[in-house]
Design an enzyme around this catalytic site. Sequence first.
Site, PDB file in Angstrom:
ATOM      1  N   GLY A 100     -56.550  13.267  17.432  1.00 41.65           N
ATOM      2  CA  GLY A 100     -56.111  13.347  18.823  1.00 41.65           C
ATOM      3  C   GLY A 100     -55.686  14.761  19.156  1.00 41.65           C
ATOM      4  O   GLY A 100     -55.448  15.584  18.256  1.00 41.65           O
ATOM      5  N   HIS A 150     -46.618  14.209  23.741  1.00 33.25           N
ATOM      6  CA  HIS A 150     -46.895  15.652  23.883  1.00 33.25           C
ATOM      7  C   HIS A 150     -46.893  16.044  25.362  1.00 33.25           C
ATOM      8  O   HIS A 150     -46.370  17.099  25.733  1.00 33.25           O
ATOM      9  CB  HIS A 150     -48.252  16.014  23.274  1.00 33.25           C
ATOM     10  CG  HIS A 150     -48.242  16.291  21.804  1.00 33.25           C
ATOM     11  ND1 HIS A 150     -47.432  17.244  21.228  1.00 33.25           N
ATOM     12  CD2 HIS A 150     -48.978  15.763  20.790  1.00 33.25           C
ATOM     13  CE1 HIS A 150     -47.664  17.289  19.920  1.00 33.25           C
ATOM     14  NE2 HIS A 150     -48.590  16.392  19.625  1.00 33.25           N
ATOM     15  N   CYS A 210     -49.304  15.854  12.763  1.00 28.61           N
ATOM     16  CA  CYS A 210     -49.477  16.534  14.048  1.00 28.61           C
ATOM     17  C   CYS A 210     -50.101  17.896  13.790  1.00 28.61           C
ATOM     18  O   CYS A 210     -49.632  18.636  12.904  1.00 28.61           O
ATOM     19  CB  CYS A 210     -48.119  16.694  14.744  1.00 28.61           C
ATOM     20  SG  CYS A 210     -48.240  17.499  16.359  1.00 28.61           S
ATOM     21  N   LEU A 211     -51.129  18.209  14.567  1.00 31.51           N
ATOM     22  CA  LEU A 211     -51.812  19.498  14.390  1.00 31.51           C
ATOM     23  C   LEU A 211     -50.893  20.657  14.759  1.00 31.51           C
ATOM     24  O   LEU A 211     -51.133  21.788  14.341  1.00 31.51           O
ATOM     25  CB  LEU A 211     -53.092  19.530  15.236  1.00 31.51           C
ATOM     26  CG  LEU A 211     -54.132  18.463  14.854  1.00 31.51           C
ATOM     27  CD1 LEU A 211     -55.316  18.504  15.819  1.00 31.51           C
ATOM     28  CD2 LEU A 211     -54.606  18.649  13.418  1.00 31.51           C
ATOM     29  N   HIS A 266     -48.290   8.982  20.635  1.00 34.37           N
ATOM     30  CA  HIS A 266     -48.017  10.331  20.112  1.00 34.37           C
ATOM     31  C   HIS A 266     -48.523  11.384  21.113  1.00 34.37           C
ATOM     32  O   HIS A 266     -47.810  12.339  21.429  1.00 34.37           O
ATOM     33  CB  HIS A 266     -48.719  10.454  18.754  1.00 34.37           C
ATOM     34  CG  HIS A 266     -48.642  11.796  18.097  1.00 34.37           C
ATOM     35  ND1 HIS A 266     -47.971  12.001  16.911  1.00 34.37           N
ATOM     36  CD2 HIS A 266     -49.177  13.012  18.431  1.00 34.37           C
ATOM     37  CE1 HIS A 266     -48.071  13.272  16.555  1.00 34.37           C
ATOM     38  NE2 HIS A 266     -48.805  13.913  17.460  1.00 34.37           N
ATOM     39  N   GLU A 267     -49.742  11.190  21.624  1.00 37.57           N
ATOM     40  CA  GLU A 267     -50.327  12.201  22.541  1.00 37.57           C
ATOM     41  C   GLU A 267     -49.629  12.188  23.900  1.00 37.57           C
ATOM     42  O   GLU A 267     -49.416  13.243  24.505  1.00 37.57           O
ATOM     43  CB  GLU A 267     -51.838  11.963  22.705  1.00 37.57           C
ATOM     44  CG  GLU A 267     -52.653  11.994  21.424  1.00 37.57           C
ATOM     45  CD  GLU A 267     -52.441  13.226  20.573  1.00 37.57           C
ATOM     46  OE1 GLU A 267     -52.065  14.286  21.114  1.00 37.57           O
ATOM     47  OE2 GLU A 267     -52.613  13.119  19.339  1.00 37.57           O
ATOM     48  N   GLN A 309     -50.820  21.005  23.663  1.00 38.23           N
ATOM     49  CA  GLN A 309     -50.944  21.684  22.355  1.00 38.23           C
ATOM     50  C   GLN A 309     -51.836  22.926  22.426  1.00 38.23           C
ATOM     51  O   GLN A 309     -51.785  23.764  21.538  1.00 38.23           O
ATOM     52  CB  GLN A 309     -51.497  20.713  21.301  1.00 38.23           C
ATOM     53  CG  GLN A 309     -50.556  19.565  20.994  1.00 38.23           C
ATOM     54  CD  GLN A 309     -51.184  18.571  20.039  1.00 38.23           C
ATOM     55  OE1 GLN A 309     -51.929  17.684  20.458  1.00 38.23           O
ATOM     56  NE2 GLN A 309     -50.915  18.716  18.759  1.00 38.23           N
TER      57      GLN A 309
HETATM   58  O1  K1U Z   1     -51.484  15.247  18.240  1.00 39.83           O
HETATM   59  C1  K1U Z   1     -51.936  15.716  17.222  1.00 39.83           C
HETATM   60  O2  K1U Z   1     -51.464  16.738  16.755  1.00 39.83           O
HETATM   61  C2  K1U Z   1     -53.077  15.040  16.498  1.00 39.83           C
HETATM   62  C3  K1U Z   1     -52.620  14.101  15.395  1.00 39.83           C
HETATM   63  C4  K1U Z   1     -52.702  12.683  15.919  1.00 39.83           C
HETATM   64  C5  K1U Z   1     -51.989  11.631  15.133  1.00 39.83           C
HETATM   65  C6  K1U Z   1     -52.310  11.363  13.828  1.00 39.83           C
HETATM   66  C7  K1U Z   1     -51.660  10.361  13.135  1.00 39.83           C
HETATM   67  C8  K1U Z   1     -50.690   9.628  13.760  1.00 39.83           C
HETATM   68  C9  K1U Z   1     -50.358   9.899  15.050  1.00 39.83           C
HETATM   69  C10 K1U Z   1     -51.006  10.904  15.749  1.00 39.83           C
HETATM   70  C11 K1U Z   1     -53.541  14.306  14.203  1.00 39.83           C
HETATM   71  O3  K1U Z   1     -54.705  14.139  14.303  1.00 39.83           O
HETATM   72  S1  K1U Z   1     -52.824  14.758  12.703  1.00 39.83           S
HETATM   73  C12 K1U Z   1     -54.215  14.850  11.581  1.00 39.83           C
HETATM   74  C13 K1U Z   1     -54.739  13.519  11.161  1.00 39.83           C
HETATM   75  O4  K1U Z   1     -54.120  12.510  11.374  1.00 39.83           O
HETATM   76  C14 K1U Z   1     -56.057  13.435  10.500  1.00 39.83           C
HETATM   77  C15 K1U Z   1     -56.698  14.525  10.024  1.00 39.83           C
HETATM   78  C16 K1U Z   1     -57.949  14.402   9.408  1.00 39.83           C
HETATM   79  C17 K1U Z   1     -58.541  13.195   9.287  1.00 39.83           C
HETATM   80  C18 K1U Z   1     -57.915  12.087   9.757  1.00 39.83           C
HETATM   81  C19 K1U Z   1     -56.665  12.197  10.374  1.00 39.83           C
HETATM   82 ZN    ZN Z   2     -49.239  15.967  17.737  1.00 36.94          ZN
END
Ligand code: K1U
Ligand code: ZN
Length: 170
Positions: free
Chosen positions: A46, A138, A92-93, A134-135, A51
């Site tokens: 996401g 943000h 979270c990225l 979560h998004e 972000q």
């Molecule tokens: O909002 C963001 O920063 C994105 C976030 C979304 C999220 C993930 C897990 C739970 C709630 C919200 C991410 O994508 S973190 C990275 C991640 O989950 C992932 C990375 C590579 C492959 C699969 C998942």
């Molecule tokens: Zn996030």
Amino acid sequence: MALLPILKYPDPRLHKVAVPVAQVDDRIRQLVRDMAETMYAAPGVGLAATQVDVHERVVVIDVSEDGDDLLVLINPEITWKSDELIVFEEGCLSVPGVYDDVERAAEVKVTALNEQGQRYELEADGLLAVCIQHELDHLLGKVFVEYLSQLKQTRLKSRIKKQERDALKA
Ligand code: K1U
Ligand code: ZN
């Protein structure tokens, strides 16, 4: 298409509140394409416009196994949350390397516009429900680590400061 830089916690711009998109036009469609490319490249499931330092209500999500089911949410609003809760280990990225449990509604209903500006409704559970909440946080300027204890938040900020100091020395 372009890869967009992702703001990193504790950047104060992550706490700005996004405004609704006034019109779904080519500028927004380009933003959606760039956000999707950035999310897939990260990789993540996401990304909220906040972000990438764009403070308008735009989110992209893809929780599919093959990364081929992009969900575009423009001006999203959660219209219903279940009383049942789910605990999920979130990432979270904008906070690389940090994963921790957060409790949220297990199911949500959301309404949003697609890239054509058409309104649609979605019911979600599991990872999709977690990711939507979560998004949308943000877009309200909230980062998932704010659900963690004060102790964990303080330790995290100290760790990030130390990493920044070490990076300057290297
Ligand atoms: O909002 C963001 O920063 C994105 C976030 C979304 C999220 C993930 C897990 C739970 C709630 C919200 C991410 O994508 S973190 C990275 C991640 O989950 C992932 C990375 C590579 C492959 C699969 C998942
Ligand atoms: Zn996030």
